[in-house]
Design a protein around this motif. Structure first.
Motif, PDB file in Angstrom:
ATOM      1  N   UNK A 105       0.842  -1.210   0.000  1.00  0.00           N
ATOM      2  CA  UNK A 105       0.000   0.000   0.000  1.00  0.00           C
ATOM      3  C   UNK A 105       0.872   1.255   0.000  1.00  0.00           C
ATOM      4  N   UNK A 106       1.973   1.222   0.774  1.00  0.00           N
ATOM      5  CA  UNK A 106       2.876   2.381   0.823  1.00  0.00           C
ATOM      6  C   UNK A 106       3.526   2.599  -0.549  1.00  0.00           C
ATOM      7  N   UNK A 107       3.938   1.526  -1.201  1.00  0.00           N
ATOM      8  CA  UNK A 107       4.551   1.657  -2.536  1.00  0.00           C
ATOM      9  C   UNK A 107       3.555   2.278  -3.511  1.00  0.00           C
ATOM     10  N   UNK A 108       2.319   1.804  -3.420  1.00  0.00           N
ATOM     11  CA  UNK A 108       1.274   2.287  -4.332  1.00  0.00           C
ATOM     12  C   UNK A 108       1.010   3.780  -4.111  1.00  0.00           C
ATOM     13  N   UNK A 109       1.032   4.187  -2.840  1.00  0.00           N
ATOM     14  CA  UNK A 109       0.724   5.593  -2.544  1.00  0.00           C
ATOM     15  C   UNK A 109       1.919   6.520  -2.793  1.00  0.00           C
ATOM     16  N   UNK A 110       3.141   5.976  -2.659  1.00  0.00           N
ATOM     17  CA  UNK A 110       4.305   6.875  -2.633  1.00  0.00           C
ATOM     18  C   UNK A 110       5.212   6.817  -3.858  1.00  0.00           C
ATOM     19  N   UNK A 111       5.098   5.762  -4.667  1.00  0.00           N
ATOM     20  CA  UNK A 111       5.986   5.659  -5.838  1.00  0.00           C
ATOM     21  C   UNK A 111       5.164   5.964  -7.084  1.00  0.00           C
ATOM     22  N   UNK A 112       5.579   6.986  -7.819  1.00  0.00           N
ATOM     23  CA  UNK A 112       4.770   7.323  -8.991  1.00  0.00           C
ATOM     24  C   UNK A 112       4.938   6.232 -10.050  1.00  0.00           C
ATOM     25  N   UNK A 113       3.857   5.872 -10.676  1.00  0.00           N
ATOM     26  CA  UNK A 113       3.883   4.820 -11.697  1.00  0.00           C
ATOM     27  C   UNK A 113       3.679   3.419 -11.130  1.00  0.00           C
ATOM     28  N   UNK A 114       3.686   3.271  -9.783  1.00  0.00           N
ATOM     29  CA  UNK A 114       3.451   1.944  -9.184  1.00  0.00           C
ATOM     30  C   UNK A 114       1.939   1.699  -9.169  1.00  0.00           C
ATOM     31  N   UNK A 115       1.496   0.722  -9.937  1.00  0.00           N
ATOM     32  CA  UNK A 115       0.051   0.464  -9.995  1.00  0.00           C
ATOM     33  C   UNK A 115      -0.261  -0.971  -9.575  1.00  0.00           C
ATOM     34  N   UNK A 116      -1.485  -1.179  -9.158  1.00  0.00           N
ATOM     35  CA  UNK A 116      -1.934  -2.512  -8.747  1.00  0.00           C
ATOM     36  C   UNK A 116      -3.223  -2.834  -9.495  1.00  0.00           C
ATOM     37  N   UNK A 117      -3.183  -3.947 -10.232  1.00  0.00           N
ATOM     38  CA  UNK A 117      -4.370  -4.364 -10.986  1.00  0.00           C
ATOM     39  C   UNK A 117      -5.067  -5.464 -10.178  1.00  0.00           C
ATOM     40  N   UNK A 118      -6.369  -5.305  -9.977  1.00  0.00           N
ATOM     41  CA  UNK A 118      -7.078  -6.329  -9.191  1.00  0.00           C
ATOM     42  C   UNK A 118      -8.062  -7.097 -10.083  1.00  0.00           C
ATOM     43  N   UNK A 119      -8.187  -8.375  -9.804  1.00  0.00           N
ATOM     44  CA  UNK A 119      -9.156  -9.208 -10.535  1.00  0.00           C
ATOM     45  C   UNK A 119      -9.928 -10.016  -9.501  1.00  0.00           C
ATOM     46  N   UNK A 120     -11.216 -10.146  -9.719  1.00  0.00           N
ATOM     47  CA  UNK A 120     -12.018 -10.940  -8.796  1.00  0.00           C
ATOM     48  C   UNK A 120     -12.599 -12.138  -9.550  1.00  0.00           C
ATOM     49  N   UNK A 121     -12.186 -13.324  -9.156  1.00  0.00           N
ATOM     50  CA  UNK A 121     -12.641 -14.545  -9.839  1.00  0.00           C
ATOM     51  C   UNK A 121     -13.648 -15.278  -8.951  1.00  0.00           C
ATOM     52  N   UNK A 122     -14.570 -16.026  -9.548  1.00  0.00           N
ATOM     53  CA  UNK A 122     -15.623 -16.662  -8.742  1.00  0.00           C
ATOM     54  C   UNK A 122     -15.157 -17.956  -8.069  1.00  0.00           C
ATOM     55  N   UNK A 123     -14.211 -17.832  -7.152  1.00  0.00           N
ATOM     56  CA  UNK A 123     -13.713 -19.004  -6.419  1.00  0.00           C
ATOM     57  C   UNK A 123     -13.936 -18.792  -4.922  1.00  0.00           C
ATOM     58  N   UNK A 124     -14.725 -19.685  -4.311  1.00  0.00           N
ATOM     59  CA  UNK A 124     -15.042 -19.578  -2.883  1.00  0.00           C
ATOM     60  C   UNK A 124     -14.667 -20.888  -2.218  1.00  0.00           C
ATOM     61  N   UNK A 125     -14.278 -20.805  -0.947  1.00  0.00           N
ATOM     62  CA  UNK A 125     -13.811 -22.016  -0.298  1.00  0.00           C
ATOM     63  C   UNK A 125     -14.291 -22.129   1.150  1.00  0.00           C
ATOM     64  N   UNK A 126     -14.806 -23.312   1.495  1.00  0.00           N
ATOM     65  CA  UNK A 126     -15.241 -23.575   2.865  1.00  0.00           C
ATOM     66  C   UNK A 126     -14.594 -24.889   3.294  1.00  0.00           C
ATOM     67  N   UNK A 127     -14.157 -24.930   4.556  1.00  0.00           N
ATOM     68  CA  UNK A 127     -13.399 -26.102   5.023  1.00  0.00           C
ATOM     69  C   UNK A 127     -14.272 -26.995   5.906  1.00  0.00           C
ATOM     70  N   UNK A 128     -14.113 -28.304   5.744  1.00  0.00           N
ATOM     71  CA  UNK A 128     -14.761 -29.257   6.655  1.00  0.00           C
ATOM     72  C   UNK A 128     -13.701 -30.245   7.137  1.00  0.00           C
ATOM     73  N   UNK A 129     -13.733 -30.540   8.425  1.00  0.00           N
ATOM     74  CA  UNK A 129     -12.781 -31.541   8.936  1.00  0.00           C
ATOM     75  C   UNK A 129     -13.372 -32.932   8.718  1.00  0.00           C
ATOM     76  N   UNK A 130     -12.554 -33.853   8.212  1.00  0.00           N
ATOM     77  CA  UNK A 130     -13.021 -35.232   7.974  1.00  0.00           C
ATOM     78  C   UNK A 130     -12.567 -36.083   9.157  1.00  0.00           C
ATOM     79  N   UNK A 131     -13.327 -35.979  10.244  1.00  0.00           N
ATOM     80  CA  UNK A 131     -12.878 -36.624  11.485  1.00  0.00           C
ATOM     81  C   UNK A 131     -13.231 -38.106  11.565  1.00  0.00           C
ATOM     82  N   UNK A 132     -13.920 -38.617  10.524  1.00  0.00           N
ATOM     83  CA  UNK A 132     -14.193 -40.062  10.508  1.00  0.00           C
ATOM     84  C   UNK A 132     -13.203 -40.795   9.610  1.00  0.00           C
ATOM     85  N   UNK A 133     -12.287 -40.030   9.065  1.00  0.00           N
ATOM     86  CA  UNK A 133     -11.319 -40.623   8.140  1.00  0.00           C
ATOM     87  C   UNK A 133     -10.133 -41.103   8.961  1.00  0.00           C
TER      88      UNK A 133
END
Ligand SMILES: Cc1cc2nc3c(=O)[nH]c(=O)nc-3n(C[C@H](O)[C@H](O)[C@H](O)COP(=O)(O)OP(=O)(O)OC[C@H]3O[C@@H](n4cnc5c(N)ncnc54)[C@H](O)[C@@H]3O)c2cc1C
Length: 370
Positions: free
Chosen positions: A136-164
């Motif tokens: 964030x500091x680089x983005x705010x303080x260095x001219x020409x420093x840019x950040x491209x963001x992409x949002x992909x449809x990937x979601x994750x939920x964890x389950x413990x397999x305690x019977x394994x």
């Protein structure tokens, strides 16, 4: 080293909400060999031999590799620092960094139980993860420093397999379903226990939420019955309340070095999990260290690292988009290319190929990986 969290030996080995099993393969292996850390991983993690689906090996991993939790990885690395580099590395745990001046090279941080303090450093290495203060500091303080963001449809939920217990081989990651994308992995058991603990990551294209354990049970029965067979009612009830993480957030920086700061790991550019986040983070650390040693100068070394690692990071980030959860085309392509040994996600594990090489080779197949 200024670290916000507690010492890994004092912190829990895993966070039940995010305790997906991490595999360390080729790129991480190179980094671990570089710092002579493989015996520390042998002691604390499980050996990794590849991927199984329906009791068949679909990807065979023949080099040394490990699976474990993020906490186990941190414990192995900090044990090595304590044993071999204690006089060279000063670590301040429980110490949050709040501000960076990348031109002056100063860092403002709050050591445990003290006031905020600001100190100059010759080089600031931002290894502070996806929400990096240094980036964030680089983005705010260095001219020409840019950040491209992409949002992909990937979601994750964890389950413990305690019977394994011994139904599946813990030295393999175990694919239990493809839609939703369910992969289970083992981490070492808790102290005094030889029985591994298993966690399954359930990958979906939308947020998963349930208003009751019964609703979660119904979902598992319909969509991935194998997972339900391996989880107790308690594990299903916990799964029903678990936070579903959006893990499709991707960032690409225009450069990795500016002023007195340089970025490695997720701070430099997080990407969706394809088994490379930790591996790439460790390789970036190795490359930065090698570049500084070769240059004999911190700033020139950091600039050389930027030139070498940026194309690698861009390539692994490109690879990470090739397996979107519950995407029929991606699933079909993964099954097809895995059989032919040309799956980019499998190839990204190799210690013999750079990520940029994997991408360049994939492009020869024309539209297949577009
Ligand atoms: C669901 C999921 C599955 C994944 N699976 C895999 C996998 O199978 N294999 C794999 O290799 N990777 C995997 N990853 C990715 C992996 O967890 C990350 O890529 C990896 O941890 C990045 O390492 P890092 O050290 O750069 O950042 P982090 O692990 O995020 O570490 C950053 C550190 O900086 C500290 N910090 C942050 N801000 C501050 C501050 N202001 N002051 C002081 N300290 C601070 C944090 O406390 C933390 O210790 C997965 C990720 C997710 C979400």
């Amino acid at each position: 080293m200024l670290e916000r969290d507690a010492h890994p030996e004092l912190a829990p080995r895993f966070n039940p909400d995010r305790s997906y099993t991490i595999d360390i393969t080729g790129h991480g292996l190179r980094a671990l060999r570089h710092i002579d850390a493989t015996s520390y991983f042998d002691e604390r993690l499980m050996p990794f031999r590849g991927l199984q689906y329906g009791d068949h090996v679909v990807e065979d991993w023949t080099e040394p590799g490990w699976t474990g939790s993020r906490g186990d990885i941190l414990r192995a690395l900090t044990a090595l620092v304590t044993d071999a580099y204690e006089n060279l590395v000063h670590i301040e745990f429980g110490c949050k960094v709040s501000d960076i001046d990348v031109h002056a090279g100063t860092v403002t941080y709050t050591p445990p139980g003290s006031e905020a303090t600001t100190q100059p450093f010759d080089l600031i290495v931002g290894a502070d993860g996806a929400g990096s203060v240094v980036r964030r500091a680089l983005q705010e303080q260095i001219s020409g420093f840019t950040v491209e963001t992409t949002s992909l449809p990937n979601y994750l939920t964890v389950i413990e397999l305690d019977r394994l217990s011994d139904q599946l081989d813990p030295t393999y990651l175990q694919a239990l379903a493809t839609r939703p994308f369910c992969v289970a992995g083992a981490i070492k058991g808790d102290e005094d226990s030889d029985v591994p603990r298993w966690f399954c990551a359930i990958g979906t294209k939308k947020t998963l939420s349930f208003d009751s354990p019964e609703a979660a049970r119904r979902y598992l029965r319909n969509e991935c019955p194998r997972v339900l067979d391996l989880a107790s009612p308690k594990a299903v009830a916990e799964f029903a309340q678990r936070k579903c993480y959006h893990i499709g957030q991707k960032l690409l920086c225009s450069q990795l070095h500016g002023g007195s700061a340089v970025l490695i790991g997720d701070a430099a550019g997080p990407f969706p999990p394809i088994g490379q986040g930790v591996n790439a983070a460790m390789e970036a650390g190795m490359l930065l260290s090698e570049s500084i040693v070769t240059a004999g100068d911190l700033s020139i070394g950091a600039a050389r690292y930027d030139l070498q690692w940026k194309p690698e990071l861009d390539a692994v980030s490109w690879i990470s988009e090739k397996m979107l959860f519950e995407n029929r085309i991606h699933t079909f392509r993964a099954n097809l290319t895995m059989k032919g040994g040309i799956n980019v996600i499998g190839q990204a594990k190799s210690s013999q190929k750079s990520y940029a090489q994997v991408r360049a080779e994939a492009r020869r197949y024309g539209p297949l990986w577009r």
